[in-house]
Scaffold this motif. Structure first.
Motif, short mmCIF file in Angstrom:
data_model
loop_
_atom_site.label_atom_id
_atom_site.label_comp_id
_atom_site.label_asym_id
_atom_site.label_seq_id
_atom_site.Cartn_x
_atom_site.Cartn_y
_atom_site.Cartn_z
N ARG A 28 10.53 12.51 -2.00
CA ARG A 28 9.46 13.31 -2.64
C ARG A 28 8.62 14.00 -1.58
NH1 ARG A 28 6.38 9.52 -6.86
NH2 ARG A 28 4.76 10.91 -6.05
N LEU A 29 8.36 15.28 -1.81
CA LEU A 29 7.60 16.06 -0.83
C LEU A 29 6.19 15.52 -0.62
CD1 LEU A 29 7.33 18.44 1.06
CD2 LEU A 29 6.83 19.91 -0.92
N ASP A 30 5.52 15.12 -1.72
CA ASP A 30 4.15 14.61 -1.56
C ASP A 30 4.12 13.33 -0.73
OD1 ASP A 30 5.47 13.31 -3.67
OD2 ASP A 30 3.59 12.70 -4.61
N VAL A 31 5.15 12.51 -0.90
CA VAL A 31 5.22 11.27 -0.12
C VAL A 31 5.50 11.58 1.35
CG1 VAL A 31 6.52 9.14 0.22
CG2 VAL A 31 5.90 9.86 -2.09
N LEU A 32 6.39 12.52 1.59
CA LEU A 32 6.66 12.91 2.98
C LEU A 32 5.37 13.41 3.64
CD1 LEU A 32 10.09 14.78 2.68
CD2 LEU A 32 9.65 12.59 3.82
N ARG A 33 4.63 14.21 2.92
CA ARG A 33 3.38 14.75 3.46
C ARG A 33 2.40 13.61 3.76
NH1 ARG A 33 2.57 20.21 3.08
NH2 ARG A 33 3.90 20.48 1.24
N ALA A 34 2.26 12.68 2.82
CA ALA A 34 1.34 11.55 2.99
C ALA A 34 1.80 10.61 4.10
CB ALA A 34 1.23 10.79 1.67
N SER A 35 3.08 10.69 4.43
CA SER A 35 3.63 9.81 5.46
C SER A 35 3.58 10.46 6.85
CB SER A 35 5.08 9.44 5.12
OG SER A 35 5.14 8.81 3.86
N GLY A 36 3.04 11.66 6.91
CA GLY A 36 2.88 12.31 8.22
C GLY A 36 4.12 13.05 8.68
N ALA A 37 4.96 13.48 7.75
CA ALA A 37 6.21 14.14 8.14
C ALA A 37 5.96 15.42 8.93
CB ALA A 37 7.04 14.44 6.89
N GLU A 38 4.83 16.08 8.63
CA GLU A 38 4.56 17.35 9.29
C GLU A 38 4.16 17.13 10.74
OE1 GLU A 38 1.92 19.82 7.14
OE2 GLU A 38 2.37 21.59 8.37
N LYS A 39 3.35 16.09 10.98
CA LYS A 39 2.83 15.84 12.33
C LYS A 39 3.78 15.01 13.18
CE LYS A 39 -1.33 17.55 11.31
NZ LYS A 39 -1.76 18.86 11.79
N ALA A 40 4.69 14.31 12.54
CA ALA A 40 5.59 13.43 13.30
C ALA A 40 6.46 14.25 14.25
CB ALA A 40 6.47 12.63 12.35
N GLU A 41 6.75 13.66 15.41
CA GLU A 41 7.69 14.32 16.32
C GLU A 41 9.11 14.20 15.76
OE1 GLU A 41 7.17 13.24 20.40
OE2 GLU A 41 9.26 13.71 20.92
N THR A 42 9.40 13.01 15.24
CA THR A 42 10.76 12.73 14.76
C THR A 42 10.70 11.86 13.51
OG1 THR A 42 11.50 12.72 17.07
CG2 THR A 42 13.03 11.84 15.42
N ILE A 43 11.56 12.16 12.57
CA ILE A 43 11.73 11.29 11.41
C ILE A 43 13.10 10.62 11.52
CG2 ILE A 43 11.95 11.17 8.88
CD1 ILE A 43 10.12 13.59 8.68
N ASP A 99 0.84 -1.20 0.00
CA ASP A 99 0.00 0.00 0.00
C ASP A 99 0.87 1.24 0.00
OD1 ASP A 99 -2.50 -1.47 0.35
OD2 ASP A 99 -1.72 -1.93 2.36
N LYS A 100 0.45 2.20 -0.80
CA LYS A 100 1.18 3.46 -0.79
C LYS A 100 0.98 4.19 0.53
CE LYS A 100 1.48 4.77 -5.63
NZ LYS A 100 1.09 5.78 -6.63
N ALA A 101 2.00 4.91 0.95
CA ALA A 101 1.89 5.73 2.14
C ALA A 101 0.78 6.76 1.92
CB ALA A 101 3.22 6.42 2.42
N ARG A 102 -0.17 6.83 2.85
CA ARG A 102 -1.29 7.76 2.69
C ARG A 102 -1.91 7.98 4.06
NH1 ARG A 102 -6.60 6.12 0.30
NH2 ARG A 102 -7.77 8.05 0.26
N ASN A 103 -2.05 9.24 4.42
CA ASN A 103 -2.68 9.59 5.70
C ASN A 103 -1.99 8.96 6.91
OD1 ASN A 103 -4.68 11.21 4.56
ND2 ASN A 103 -5.99 9.42 4.15
N LEU A 104 -0.71 8.75 6.81
CA LEU A 104 0.00 8.23 7.98
C LEU A 104 0.17 9.37 8.97
CD1 LEU A 104 2.78 6.03 6.28
CD2 LEU A 104 0.41 5.46 6.84
N ARG A 105 0.17 9.04 10.27
CA ARG A 105 0.26 10.10 11.28
C ARG A 105 0.77 9.54 12.60
NH1 ARG A 105 -4.22 13.22 11.13
NH2 ARG A 105 -4.76 12.67 9.01
N GLU A 106 1.87 8.82 12.56
CA GLU A 106 2.39 8.29 13.82
C GLU A 106 3.41 9.25 14.43
OE1 GLU A 106 0.84 6.01 15.11
OE2 GLU A 106 0.14 4.57 13.62
#
Lengths: 234, 234
Positions: free
Chosen positions: A75-90, A16-23
């Motif tokens: 890719r920025l869109d993938v980072l966004r879909a992977s929850g990069a903005e909400k994540a505490e740490t990548i 599955d493609k990364a989508r709406n992830l938010r851990e």
């Protein structure tokens, strides 16, 4: 097995493609390094999302207790879909330096509140990552090499205390050298490294009987370049 | 810079073939890993010979305080010329698994009294090395990944004691899994690895809230194969 690049992630079962992830923690790249890094986090019940681009690995990992999503972290869109903005740490655990650098660049620019912990390849990469402002970086073979050296010392008859003191000395010199390199460039602090050519030059910390010296900048630079590429050993 | 293979070691300035070496420790391969491993030994004044096949690296290292001899450690005559028979210990630090395996095979057959400490690539390689009878092996990214995971835990707010206990638990499980794999093969002990798919299965040692399970042998096998090759991360 087919190379991953020939498999279409859209068609692959269980991928599955990364989508709406938010851990809380996002792991990018799930090779040897991240597979180990994930274990203490999961032991402490930390919520972890994982993305990788290797379809076959994603499929195998799925049957191994891991949900790994398909996505290109550069890719920025993938980072966004992977929850990069909400994540505490990548945790950037990809094995290619250039990919790690690209991910760091994107995250610093687009999601400046997210912390970055990055797997570094070598000294040159580590310096670039510090200069890029990541919260943490570690050379992928550095700590293993120290443990390996410790075990050699023990096997040669040194006491645990002697071996521990020596490793701490090596670690201090390494850190000092990195600090100097941050300022002076990759050729800085060369004399902190011990060679196997006998000299009588005294050194700080422990005073060994032999000391190596970097004799000129070009040579040190060349050594660093070689170290960076780490061509085939003998 | 030219690829090392195009340079003739005979013609290269400052490059000497390994010949009549007879130090206590022989290091084969002088890339990122061995460069760090050498430091505690040299700090303790241990006599060390070093061989590698990369002519440019040998030249650069020479100006950096290191005498590295030219030699292909997978060849018996080179091992002999490098003092493999008289050495107390050989540190096999090449970056290619197949080369490491070949060196181990030769040394075990021809110089059975010499101890072997070997840089391993991954679990599969580590198991092969143990089965080949080496005195010590360490996966090249394993300890670094544990330190990295420790630092993530600290950053997430766990105490040093909690992080240390967790790392020790991960290390114990890893060792136990390796032991099982020695007997059952690469697919053994899969349930000791924690996945990020929620389950309710209880585990030994710490009891986390989520647990991963390896669901079938083929999948676990495939994961190991992927881990072995560690294709490009996302």
């Amino acid at each position: 097995l087919m190379p991953a690049s020939t498999l279409n992630p859209e068609d692959a079962e269980g991928v599955d493609k990364a989508r709406n992830l938010r851990e809380r923690v996002l792991i990018i790249g799930f090779g040897r390094f991240a597979q180990v890094v994930s274990q203490p986090l999961l032991a402490r019940d930390v919520d972890v999302s994982i993305i990788d681009m290797d379809v076959e690995m994603i499929q195998a990992a799925g049957n191994f207790g891991f949900k790994v999503y398909y996505g290109d972290g550069t890719r920025l869109d993938v980072l966004r879909a992977s929850g990069a903005e909400k994540a505490e740490t990548i945790l950037v655990c990809v094995d290619k330096q250039a990919d790690a650098d690209k991910i760091v660049e994107l995250v610093k620019a687009e999601f400046p509140l997210t912390k970055l912990f990055v797997r570094a390849y070598d000294r040159g990469h580590a310096i670039r990552l510090v200069q890029a402002g990541v919260e943490y970086q570690l050379r992928e073979t550095f700590e293993s090499a120290l443990v390996f050296g410790y075990q050699v010392l023990i096997d040669l008859g040194f006491t645990h205390q002697q071996a521990e003191e020596t490793i701490e000395d090596v670690r201090r010199r390494d850190e000092e050298r990195l600090s100097i390199q941050m300022v002076e460039g990759i050729t800085g602090g060369r004399s902190l490294m011990r060679g196997n050519i006998r000299t009588t030059r005294p050194e700080p910390y422990i005073k060994p009987h032999r000391e190596g010296q970097a004799l000129n900048e070009e040579a040190a630079d060349a050594l660093e370049e070689e170290e960076e590429r780490e061509k085939t050993g003998a």
